[in-house]
Design a protein around this motif. Structure first.
Motif, PDB file in Angstrom:
ATOM      1  N   ILE A   1     -57.389 -11.073  11.630  1.00 21.62           N
ATOM      2  CA  ILE A   1     -58.755 -10.910  12.124  1.00 21.62           C
ATOM      3  C   ILE A   1     -58.681 -10.077  13.398  1.00 21.62           C
ATOM      4  O   ILE A   1     -58.039 -10.471  14.378  1.00 21.62           O
ATOM      5  N   ASP A   2     -59.316  -8.917  13.374  1.00 19.82           N
ATOM      6  CA  ASP A   2     -59.357  -8.043  14.545  1.00 19.82           C
ATOM      7  C   ASP A   2     -60.472  -8.495  15.481  1.00 19.82           C
ATOM      8  O   ASP A   2     -61.550  -8.912  15.041  1.00 19.82           O
ATOM      9  N   LEU A   3     -60.202  -8.382  16.787  1.00 19.71           N
ATOM     10  CA  LEU A   3     -61.134  -8.866  17.805  1.00 19.71           C
ATOM     11  C   LEU A   3     -61.429  -7.753  18.807  1.00 19.71           C
ATOM     12  O   LEU A   3     -60.558  -6.938  19.130  1.00 19.71           O
ATOM     13  N   TRP A   4     -62.665  -7.743  19.290  1.00 26.43           N
ATOM     14  CA  TRP A   4     -63.090  -6.863  20.369  1.00 26.43           C
ATOM     15  C   TRP A   4     -63.583  -7.746  21.502  1.00 26.43           C
ATOM     16  O   TRP A   4     -64.468  -8.597  21.301  1.00 26.43           O
ATOM     17  N   ALA A   5     -63.004  -7.555  22.695  1.00 24.13           N
ATOM     18  CA  ALA A   5     -63.291  -8.434  23.825  1.00 24.13           C
ATOM     19  C   ALA A   5     -63.738  -7.619  25.025  1.00 24.13           C
ATOM     20  O   ALA A   5     -63.390  -6.439  25.178  1.00 24.13           O
ATOM     21  N   SER A   6     -64.497  -8.277  25.859  1.00 23.97           N
ATOM     22  CA  SER A   6     -64.991  -7.635  27.078  1.00 23.97           C
ATOM     23  C   SER A   6     -65.372  -8.731  28.067  1.00 23.97           C
ATOM     24  O   SER A   6     -65.545  -9.899  27.696  1.00 23.97           O
ATOM     25  N   LYS A   7     -65.502  -8.345  29.321  1.00 23.13           N
ATOM     26  CA  LYS A   7     -65.972  -9.289  30.320  1.00 23.13           C
ATOM     27  C   LYS A   7     -67.482  -9.450  30.272  1.00 23.13           C
ATOM     28  O   LYS A   7     -68.035 -10.360  30.903  1.00 23.13           O
ATOM     29  N   LYS A   8     -68.165  -8.581  29.522  1.00 19.89           N
ATOM     30  CA  LYS A   8     -69.595  -8.677  29.356  1.00 19.89           C
ATOM     31  C   LYS A   8     -69.919  -9.610  28.183  1.00 19.89           C
ATOM     32  O   LYS A   8     -69.084  -9.893  27.349  1.00 19.89           O
ATOM     33  N   THR A   9     -71.166 -10.038  28.154  1.00 18.21           N
ATOM     34  CA  THR A   9     -71.609 -10.907  27.067  1.00 18.21           C
ATOM     35  C   THR A   9     -71.966 -10.057  25.844  1.00 18.21           C
ATOM     36  O   THR A   9     -72.232  -8.851  25.971  1.00 18.21           O
ATOM     37  N   PRO A  10     -71.996 -10.646  24.656  1.00 17.34           N
ATOM     38  CA  PRO A  10     -72.381  -9.876  23.464  1.00 17.34           C
ATOM     39  C   PRO A  10     -73.772  -9.282  23.552  1.00 17.34           C
ATOM     40  O   PRO A  10     -74.031  -8.216  22.984  1.00 17.34           O
ATOM     41  N   ALA A  11     -74.700  -9.931  24.284  1.00 16.01           N
ATOM     42  CA  ALA A  11     -76.056  -9.385  24.405  1.00 16.01           C
ATOM     43  C   ALA A  11     -76.062  -8.081  25.191  1.00 16.01           C
ATOM     44  O   ALA A  11     -76.897  -7.202  24.946  1.00 16.01           O
ATOM     45  N   GLU A  12     -75.145  -7.933  26.110  1.00 10.63           N
ATOM     46  CA  GLU A  12     -75.086  -6.706  26.914  1.00 10.63           C
ATOM     47  C   GLU A  12     -74.399  -5.563  26.181  1.00 10.63           C
ATOM     48  O   GLU A  12     -74.447  -4.422  26.658  1.00 10.63           O
ATOM     49  N   LEU A  13     -73.778  -5.850  25.060  1.00  5.27           N
ATOM     50  CA  LEU A  13     -73.051  -4.821  24.307  1.00  5.27           C
ATOM     51  C   LEU A  13     -73.681  -4.593  22.941  1.00  5.27           C
ATOM     52  O   LEU A  13     -72.993  -4.346  21.958  1.00  5.27           O
ATOM     53  N   SER A  14     -75.012  -4.669  22.869  1.00  3.63           N
ATOM     54  CA  SER A  14     -75.697  -4.514  21.581  1.00  3.63           C
ATOM     55  C   SER A  14     -75.477  -3.127  20.996  1.00  3.63           C
ATOM     56  O   SER A  14     -75.303  -2.968  19.780  1.00  3.63           O
ATOM     57  N   ALA A  15     -75.473  -2.093  21.830  1.00  2.13           N
ATOM     58  CA  ALA A  15     -75.269  -0.736  21.320  1.00  2.13           C
ATOM     59  C   ALA A  15     -73.856  -0.583  20.736  1.00  2.13           C
ATOM     60  O   ALA A  15     -73.668   0.022  19.672  1.00  2.13           O
ATOM     61  N   LYS A  16     -72.883  -1.146  21.419  1.00  4.55           N
ATOM     62  CA  LYS A  16     -71.517  -1.076  20.918  1.00  4.55           C
ATOM     63  C   LYS A  16     -71.385  -1.857  19.610  1.00  4.55           C
ATOM     64  O   LYS A  16     -70.687  -1.430  18.680  1.00  4.55           O
TER      65      LYS A  16
END
Length: 367
Positions: A240-255
Motif C-alpha cells: 500500500i503506497d502512502l502520501w504524507a504531509s504535515k498538512k491535513t487532507p482538507a488542505e490538500l484537496s487539489a493534490k
C-alpha cells in the motif's frame, strides 16, 4: 700447594659443608613425608550407583576430594546417578586424593536450534531431526511465503535460532500456507505514518512507497492519500503506497484530485441499463390425422375367361355384377366396444364362401 690443601682448617670447613648439605637433604625428605602423608593410605569407598549427593557426602567424610563429570545421558539409569569412579572402589589412596565421578545427567545434552526460519519446510524438518529434536504440531499460518518456516515454538513460545534446548525436545513449527485472498484494504487516511504502518501490518499488508510532501522522513506526518483505496479487495502481502504531509487532507484537496486522476479509474455510468424481456412460450402445433391416399391398382393381364362385371353400390363398395344386396352375407351389428368381434365375424364369413380351389385371376372393370 698440596701442603696447604691438607691444612686442618681447610679440612674442617669441607667437613662442615658436607654436613650441612646432608642435613638439608634429610630435612627436605622429612618435610615431604609429613606434607604428603607418606605411607598413610586408605581404601576408596564404593559410591557407584549412588546419587551424586550421597557419593559426595561419603567421600568428604572419608577425607577424600572429588571431581564430578557428566557422561552422555542414558535413560536406563536414574538422573544424577554415579556410573563410574576412578580410582575404582577398594583401591588404596592417600588422604585428600581427588576421586573422579562419572554421573548420569538429568537430561540429554543441550542442542542449538538450527537456523531454518524462512527455509523450505521439508528441509527444515530434516535439519531439526538431524540435531535430535522432535517435531510436535505443524501450524499453518497465512503468509506469502508458502511452505516456508515462519517461526519455531518451544513450549508455546517463539525461540530464536541458536538457542540451547535439551536434546529430543519437542518443538512446534509454524509454516506459511500461502496468502489470503480478497482482504479489504484498511483506511489509513488521517493517521500518522507510524500509526498507518501498524494498521497495515495488522491487516496482513505491507507498506510500499511513502511519499513525504516536504521530502523528509518524519513518521508523525499525516497520511492524506493511499493507493489502493480503502475498501478495495486485495491479496495478502500486497503493498500500500502512502502520501504524507504535515498538512491535513482538507488542505490538500487539489493534490488529492490530481492523484485521483492518476490512480483512480473513472467508471462511465451514463449507459442505459440493460432491459430483459421475457420470451413467449412456444406451443407445439397440433396436427389432424390425414386419410391415406388410395393406392392405384395394377392392371391384371387378360385371360381367356369371361370378364366379370362389378357394380358399385350406393355405399361405395364394389361387387360382382348380378349380385344383389340380399345375396350378401349378413352380419350382426353389435353396439359398444364389439367392433373387433364384428370384423372377425366378417372375415370368417368371407372365408367360408371362398372356394376350396384357387380361382384364376380375372379382369375387374370398375365403372
Amino acid at each position: 700447594m698440596l701442603k696447604s690443601l691438607f691444612n686442618w682448617k681447610v679440612l674442617l670447613n669441607l667437613l662442615l659443608a658436607i654436613g650441612v648439605f646432608v642435613g638439608l637433604i634429610w630435612l627436605t625428605f622429612r618435610w615431604l613425608e609429613y606434607h604428603t602423608n607418606h605411607g598413610e593410605e586408605m581404601p576408596v569407598p564404593n559410591v557407584v550407583n549412588k546419587s551424586v549427593y550421597e557419593a559426595v557426602q561419603i567421600l568428604e567424610d572419608a577425607g577424600l576430594e572429588y571431581e564430578v563429570d557428566s557422561a552422555k545421558y542414558d535413560p536406563k539409569y536414574k538422573p544424577l546417578q554415579v556410573l563410574k569412579m576412578s580410582p575404582s572402589a577398594g583401591s588404596r589412596v592417600k588422604y585428600e586424593r581427588a576421586i573422579q565421578l562419572m554421573v548420569n545427567p538429568k537430561f540429554w545434552a543441550p542442542v542449538a536450534i538450527p537456523d531454518v526460519v524462512n527455509k523450505y519446510s521439508g528441509l527444515a524438518f530434516q535439519r531439526l531431526d538431524q540435531v535430535g529434536l522432535k517435531i510436535g504440531d505443524t501450524i499453518f499460518e497465512p503468509s506469502i511465503q508458502k511452505d516456508a518456516v515462519l517461526r519455531i515454538l518451544y513450549k508455546g513460545n517463539p525461540i530464536k535460532p541458536g538457542s540451547l534446548v535439551p536434546r529430543f525436545s519437542v518443538v512446534d513449527v509454524v509454516v506459511g500456507s500461502g496468502p489470503m485472498r480478497n482482504i479489504s484494504i484498511p483506511n489509513v487516511v488521517g493517521l500518522t505514518v507510524k500509526e498507518a504502518r501498524s494498521v497495515i501490518a495488522r491487516s496482513l499488508f505491507e507498506v510500499g512507497l511513502v511519499d513525504h510532501e516536504d521530502g523528509g522522513r518524519d513518521e508523525s506526518d499525516i497520511i492524506y492519500y493511499q493507493d489502493p483505496a480503502s475498501g478495495d479487495m486485495r491479496d495478502q502481502g500486497m503493498q500500500i503506497d502512502l502520501w504524507a504531509s504535515k498538512k491535513t487532507p482538507a488542505e490538500l484537496s487539489a493534490k488529492i484530485e490530481q492523484l485521483n486522476a492518476t490512480y483512480r479509474m473513472k467508471v462511465d455510468t451514463g449507459l442505459p441499463p440493460i432491459q430483459y424481456q421475457e420470451m413467449l412460450v412456444h406451443q407445439e402445433p397440433t396436427y389432424e390425422p390425414v386419410a391415406p391416399a388410395p393406392v392405384p391398382r395394377k392392371e391384371v393381364p387378360k385371360v381367356n375367361e369371361p370378364a366379370v362385371r362389378t357394380e358399385t353400390s350406393k355405399t361405395g363398395t364394389s361387387r360382382p355384377a348380378g349380385t344383389s344386396e340380399n345375396n350378401r352375407p349378413k352380419t350382426t351389428a353389435n353396439t359398444g366396444g364389439n367392433s373387433g368381434n364384428n370384423t372377425s365375424a366378417v372375415k370368417t364369413a368371407s372365408s367360408s364362401q371362398q372356394p376350396s380351389q384357387k380361382q384364376k385371376p380375372k379382369k375387374v372393370v370398375v365403372e
